[in-house]
Scaffold this motif. Structure first.
Motif, mmCIF file in Angstrom:
data_model
loop_
_atom_site.group_PDB
_atom_site.id
_atom_site.type_symbol
_atom_site.label_atom_id
_atom_site.label_comp_id
_atom_site.label_asym_id
_atom_site.label_seq_id
_atom_site.Cartn_x
_atom_site.Cartn_y
_atom_site.Cartn_z
ATOM 1 N N LYS A 83 0.812 -1.218 0.000
ATOM 2 C CA LYS A 83 0.000 0.000 0.000
ATOM 3 C C LYS A 83 0.847 1.271 0.000
ATOM 4 C CE LYS A 83 -4.016 -2.136 2.140
ATOM 5 N NZ LYS A 83 -4.815 -2.252 3.379
ATOM 6 N N ASP A 91 -1.538 1.484 -9.343
ATOM 7 C CA ASP A 91 -2.797 0.753 -9.419
ATOM 8 C C ASP A 91 -3.933 1.623 -9.956
ATOM 9 O OD1 ASP A 91 -1.971 -1.737 -8.714
ATOM 10 O OD2 ASP A 91 -2.351 -1.501 -6.570
ATOM 11 N N LEU A 92 -3.880 2.920 -9.654
ATOM 12 C CA LEU A 92 -4.908 3.828 -10.178
ATOM 13 C C LEU A 92 -4.886 3.840 -11.701
ATOM 14 C CD1 LEU A 92 -4.595 6.848 -7.702
ATOM 15 C CD2 LEU A 92 -6.492 5.215 -7.861
ATOM 16 N N LYS A 94 -3.642 1.355 -13.532
ATOM 17 C CA LYS A 94 -4.013 0.011 -13.972
ATOM 18 C C LYS A 94 -5.540 -0.134 -14.004
ATOM 19 C CE LYS A 94 -3.019 -4.835 -13.252
ATOM 20 N NZ LYS A 94 -2.444 -5.848 -12.372
ATOM 21 N N LYS A 95 -6.197 0.427 -12.980
ATOM 22 C CA LYS A 95 -7.661 0.324 -12.891
ATOM 23 C C LYS A 95 -8.363 1.412 -13.712
ATOM 24 C CE LYS A 95 -7.333 -1.450 -8.158
ATOM 25 N NZ LYS A 95 -7.189 -0.935 -6.772
ATOM 26 N N LYS A 96 -7.572 2.136 -14.481
ATOM 27 C CA LYS A 96 -8.076 3.222 -15.349
ATOM 28 C C LYS A 96 -8.772 4.333 -14.572
ATOM 29 C CE LYS A 96 -8.207 0.538 -19.570
ATOM 30 N NZ LYS A 96 -6.733 0.553 -19.620
ATOM 31 N N ARG A 97 -8.439 4.472 -13.298
ATOM 32 C CA ARG A 97 -8.943 5.614 -12.534
ATOM 33 C C ARG A 97 -8.052 6.839 -12.756
ATOM 34 N NH1 ARG A 97 -9.786 5.270 -6.621
ATOM 35 N NH2 ARG A 97 -10.491 7.380 -7.083
ATOM 36 N N ASP A 99 -4.799 8.459 -15.627
ATOM 37 C CA ASP A 99 -4.146 8.274 -16.929
ATOM 38 C C ASP A 99 -2.629 8.286 -16.826
ATOM 39 O OD1 ASP A 99 -6.652 8.497 -18.521
ATOM 40 O OD2 ASP A 99 -6.665 10.495 -17.629
ATOM 41 N N ARG A 117 3.166 -3.583 -12.095
ATOM 42 C CA ARG A 117 1.715 -3.348 -12.077
ATOM 43 C C ARG A 117 1.149 -3.011 -13.447
ATOM 44 N NH1 ARG A 117 -0.234 -2.999 -6.265
ATOM 45 N NH2 ARG A 117 1.636 -3.868 -5.314
ATOM 46 N N LEU A 118 1.961 -2.408 -14.324
ATOM 47 C CA LEU A 118 1.434 -2.012 -15.642
ATOM 48 C C LEU A 118 1.992 -2.879 -16.772
ATOM 49 C CD1 LEU A 118 1.801 1.870 -15.241
ATOM 50 C CD2 LEU A 118 -0.151 0.430 -14.618
#
Lengths: 338, 338
Positions: A83, A91-92, A94-97, A99, A117-118
């Motif tokens: 974390k 992660d943001l 990766k989750k498309k939250r 750019d 992660r990406l």
């Protein structure tokens, strides 16, 4: 152009001046660039920094726990702190939250987190870190890559760096026809170490790379090249040397100019001119390096970054997104593969 | 100390400003250093240059035919022109008619000629070219080697560079306890490319090398290191970059300092101090690089050398001879071998 606003995740816990300067830069980016900023970090610390500013902000805070310290070994630390702010920021994306990610923290950790992660872009074996330096020609910076991600390289890696660098130069730095050079110890194609000689040939044969030849040490800041490729060892040495050398020149000035009575009188007349010299020699902050070759936009800023650098980094990220740099790299490198 | 006068063979045909500037520097060396100079080159051209000077000179002229051009491939050119000035100069050392060679000509050709005609010192696999750069601390230059002789290196070569460099630093540059560093991308022993990681270990284990750790790009000019070793690729890139950057800094000074009326008044008070600044930043003040590891003293000066550089190169050569640098390297490297 995209119809929605660009969203940039900024690692509020990364760098020597975190979170205060990071938050200040993030606020300015949200205000002036028309982007949405997600500040990743310890909510209490971020709130405290936000209170230093008068403007009302709609910055979203995404909570994280801890950060990777400069002394930590990236892969171990990333696993032990899932974390940590840089992990949460990646992660943001990766989750498309988000750019893009901007971080002034541990650059090795940022790269490792991006890779884990990406992942890499198709057709790219090794991501590279690019750095932008000012040249002798005003307004004509040079992009150098790799400056530290890959210390031992194969010719094919450098070929991919050249491809990515020319796309970045064209679509983010706005160079209409980027000129690509290979860092080397002589102008002739047969000069250099094994890596340079073999890379020279690959670059000459690749129709997608606007290669104009070898760049010697003396050519790096000449302004004749827009992109210079090298392995991460030579690039890192060069970048750190370049950053330090302006400071050395200023130090010599400070020591020698005021010497003696005449010196003191002379300097008293020269204060405004000396200030201008300092500005020209100071290491110019260009926002940071782009991590090229991972499946996401990641700007890695200098650990000593202050608010203007973070603002510039966010601007670079926005330009990269607006100009679809990732898609362009993926398409071109796939073409090169086939 | 030696009982006879030191004899230095100077390649009058080498460099962009040959023979006029070379001859001028040679005259000054003979006059001020108490050495005997042998000028190697075309007698007519040398005589013409000598006529420009009023002082009567007892310089000996040693005739040669032709010189190696910068565009020529060294080994081929040296064989095709056996009487080229650099060949003749090396032969003077081989025949013990001279103690040292100074040349501002083709540096690759000078190295090849030295290797072919003088050979290597025992215990040395690869000769290296060392270059001296000014640092942030006045009067405390740093010796960097190799700066171009060996572009692909093994760890053992760098270990030998460190040995030779520390001897040169102590006995020619006058550093009582030289501190040796390894050019690298981080401070920790496990940082760097394969070459750097393995070399770090060799340097740490060698009791004859005063190794203090890795030197990053930003540390090169800090003054904390007296000797920095690296492969000839990284060293050459760094040296040429440093030379160009110094010129850029001086150019900025020249442009910005005299601006406006105050600037002109201020500068008029600062002439002596500005001269000292130029000296500290200017690579010409340092004479040139020593070719270390061949069985003879060879100073390789910059192609753009003018008279002061040639004078300084002759001074370096004299110091190297007076302090028996070759014997010390041979003894120490043989010790290291056994």
């Amino acid at each position: 152009m995209r119809s929605t606003r660009v969203r940039i995740a900024i690692d509020a816990m990364g760098g020597d001046n975190a979170p205060a300067e990071i938050v200040a830069g993030a606020l300015r980016a949200q205000e002036e660039l028309g982007v949405d900023v997600l500040l990743v970090g310890d909510p209490q610390q971020i709130e405290a920094s936000l209170k230093q500013h008068t403007q009302s902000s709609s910055l979203e805070i995404v909570p994280s726990e801890g950060a990777i310290e400069m002394s930590e070994e990236p892969l171990i630390a990333l696993r032990r702190k899932p974390k940590a702010s840089i992990n949460v920021a990646m992660d943001l994306v990766k989750k498309k939250r988000a750019d893009a990610v901007v971080s002034a923290g541990h650059s090795g950790a940022a790269m490792a987190a991006a890779l884990l992660r990406l992942g890499r872009l198709p057709g790219i074996d090794r991501p590279a870190i690019g750095a932008v330096l000012p040249t002798m020609i005003a307004g004509k910076p040079v992009l150098i890559l790799d400056v530290g991600a890959n210390v031992d390289c194969r010719p094919k890696f450098l070929e991919q760096f050249a491809l990515m660098g020319s796309i970045y130069s064209q679509y983010v730095l706005g160079v209409a026809e980027p000129k690509v050079g290979l860092l080397n110890i002589g102008e002739e194609p047969n000069k250099g170490n094994e890596l340079a000689i073999q890379t020279h040939q690959l670059l000459e044969e690749n129709p997608n790379i606007p290669f104009i030849g070898n760049a010697e040490g003396r050519d790096v800041l000449s302004g004749h090249f827009d992109v210079i490729v090298c392995d991460g060892f030579a690039g890192n040495v060069l970048l750190k040397f370049a950053e330090a050398v302006g400071e050395v020149a200023l130090q010599i000035l400070r020591q020698e100019l005021p010497r003696g009575l005449h010196g003191k009188v002379g300097v008293s007349f020269l204060r405004p001119n000396l200030k201008r010299i300092k500005q020209r020699m100071d290491h110019a902050e260009h926002g940071g390096g782009l991590l090229l070759g991972v499946a996401g936009i990641c700007i890695i800023s200098h650990g000593s970054s202050q608010a203007p650098t973070i603002f510039n980094a966010a601007r670079l990220a926005k330009d990269a997104i607006d100009n679809e740099v990732l898609d362009r790299i993926a398409v071109t490198s796939r073409l090169a593969e086939s």
